[in-house]
Each structure stands twice: as structure tokens, then as C-alpha cells.
Design a protein around this motif. Structure first.
Motif, mmCIF file in Angstrom:
data_model
loop_
_atom_site.group_PDB
_atom_site.id
_atom_site.type_symbol
_atom_site.label_atom_id
_atom_site.label_comp_id
_atom_site.label_asym_id
_atom_site.label_seq_id
_atom_site.Cartn_x
_atom_site.Cartn_y
_atom_site.Cartn_z
ATOM 1 N N CYS A 191 0.693 -1.070 0.259
ATOM 2 C CA CYS A 191 -0.189 0.423 0.093
ATOM 3 C C CYS A 191 0.888 1.059 -0.526
ATOM 4 C CB CYS A 191 -1.033 0.202 1.304
ATOM 5 S SG CYS A 191 -1.808 1.661 1.188
ATOM 6 N N CYS A 242 0.327 3.069 3.349
ATOM 7 C CA CYS A 242 0.609 2.834 5.067
ATOM 8 C C CYS A 242 1.826 1.933 5.010
ATOM 9 C CB CYS A 242 -0.059 2.523 5.340
ATOM 10 S SG CYS A 242 -0.558 0.784 4.776
ATOM 11 N N HIS A 271 -5.231 0.931 0.363
ATOM 12 C CA HIS A 271 -6.003 0.303 0.612
ATOM 13 C C HIS A 271 -7.681 1.100 0.779
ATOM 14 C CE1 HIS A 271 -2.703 -1.595 3.687
ATOM 15 N NE2 HIS A 271 -4.190 -3.200 3.429
ATOM 16 N N CYS A 302 -6.027 2.960 7.392
ATOM 17 C CA CYS A 302 -5.094 2.889 6.521
ATOM 18 C C CYS A 302 -4.176 3.937 7.131
ATOM 19 C CB CYS A 302 -5.363 2.595 5.376
ATOM 20 S SG CYS A 302 -3.803 3.123 3.939
HETATM 21 ZN ZN LIG Z 1 -2.500 1.827 3.899
#
Ligand SMILES: [Zn+2]
Length: 175
Positions: A73, A76, A136, A141
Motif C-alpha cells: 500500500c 501506509c 487500502h 490505513c
Molecule cells: Zn494502507
């Protein structure tokens, strides 16, 4: 879907003449180029391809691919599962030149010599279908920058020593 073993090598023109249906799955570990975009290569892609010759005489394969891949992702930087479902419409040609003249309904797949590696064809389609950036859902997130800021403020709070410059400015103000 039936999970028959797919052949490693295929002869697309022959399969098209025979009107064959290929259904089964291929391990993602066999796709090195795809692996560069993924955090893990466990899992497999399920493949369903109907070969045939259309009314224009084009040797083709249409169907779909379905996989669940692991990407990072970009908000994050944690791993996440990304579903990849894509429709495929391949037109088999024997040269680049023929590929350029192919009907827009198909994506050209150049087959100079049969047989060809099925996993490579599937891999190309999967790479095209991957999201450019994996993210996400917002909920759950946390952007990396916020995580860093939170960590920094926690450190600040635990640090009780006064900043000497802050003390100095206090003194100046009192003058
Ligand atoms: Zn994320």
C-alpha cells in the motif's frame, strides 16, 4: 471452475483450430517479471481461455483471469491483498506487421514459433491489469507521514527537559 492442470507450452494456432477451452491455474512463482511488482508470490492465477477462429478468420482466445496478489500500500507501506480480475481478448499473429493490422477487438499476441509458454502470455496480461498504485481503503490505513508525526509527538511528550532556547526567549521577553 475445474482446476485441471494447464499445459506449460501451448500451440495457440492449433488450439484455435481445435476450438479448445483451457481452464486451470498457474502458480505466480513462475512469473518473475510480475514478482517485481509484488511483495509475495504465493498464490495462483485462475485462467479461462476459449480458443477459436472468429468470423474474420482471426485466431483468437477470449476469456478471463482471476488472481489475488500481494502489493505494498503506497499510503501506509504495509502489504495488502489486491484482487486482479481481467477480461482477455488475444488475437494470435505470426509477425509484428500482422499485429499492427489486427482488429482493435483484440490485443495482438505475436507467435513466431509454436509452441509458446502459456505462463508468459498470462503474465503479460496480469501485469497490464495490475493497479499502478495499490492503496487500502482510507479506513484503517494510516499514511506513513502521520505515523511518523505521531511517533515524533510521543517522543516529544516523553521528553520533559525544557528546551534551552525556549528558556532564553522567556528571559528576553521579561526584560
Ligand atoms: Zn494502507
Amino acid at each position: 471452475m475445474s482446476d485441471q492442470r494447464l499445459p506449460v507450452q501451448i500451440a495457440p494456432f492449433k488450439l484455435a483450430r481445435q476450438g479448445r477451452l483451457l481452464q486451470g491455474s498457474i502458480e505466480l512463482t513462475r512469473m518473475e517479471r510480475l514478482a517485481q511488482a509484488l511483495t509475495e508470490t504465493n498464490g495462483s492465477v485462475s485462467v479461462s481461455l476459449q480458443f477459436g477462429i472468429d468470423e474474420q478468420g482471426i485466431h483468437c482466445a477470449t476469456g478471463h483471469l482471476n488472481a489475488e496478489v500481494q502489493m505494498t500500500c503506497q499510503r501506509c507501506m504495509k502489504p495488502m491483498s489486491v484482487p486482479v480480475v481481467t477480461d482477455v481478448a488475444l488475437g494470435f499473429v505470426s509477425s509484428y506487421e500482422q499485429g499492427r493490422n489486427l482488429s482493435r477487438d483484440y490485443e495482438p499476441c505475436i507467435v513466431e514459433h509454436e509452441p509458446v509458454n502459456l505462463a508468459e502470455i498470462v503474465e503479460d496480461e496480469l501485469i497490464l491489469a495490475l493497479p499502478i498504485v495499490a492503496l487500502h481503503e482510507e479506513q484503517g490505513c494510516e499514511p506513513v507521514i502521520e505515523t511518523l508525526q505521531k511517533a515524533a509527538s510521543e517522543i516529544e511528550q516523553s521528553d520533559v527537559k525544557p528546551n534551552p532556547f525556549a528558556v532564553l526567549s522567556e528571559l528576553k521577553r521579561k526584560k
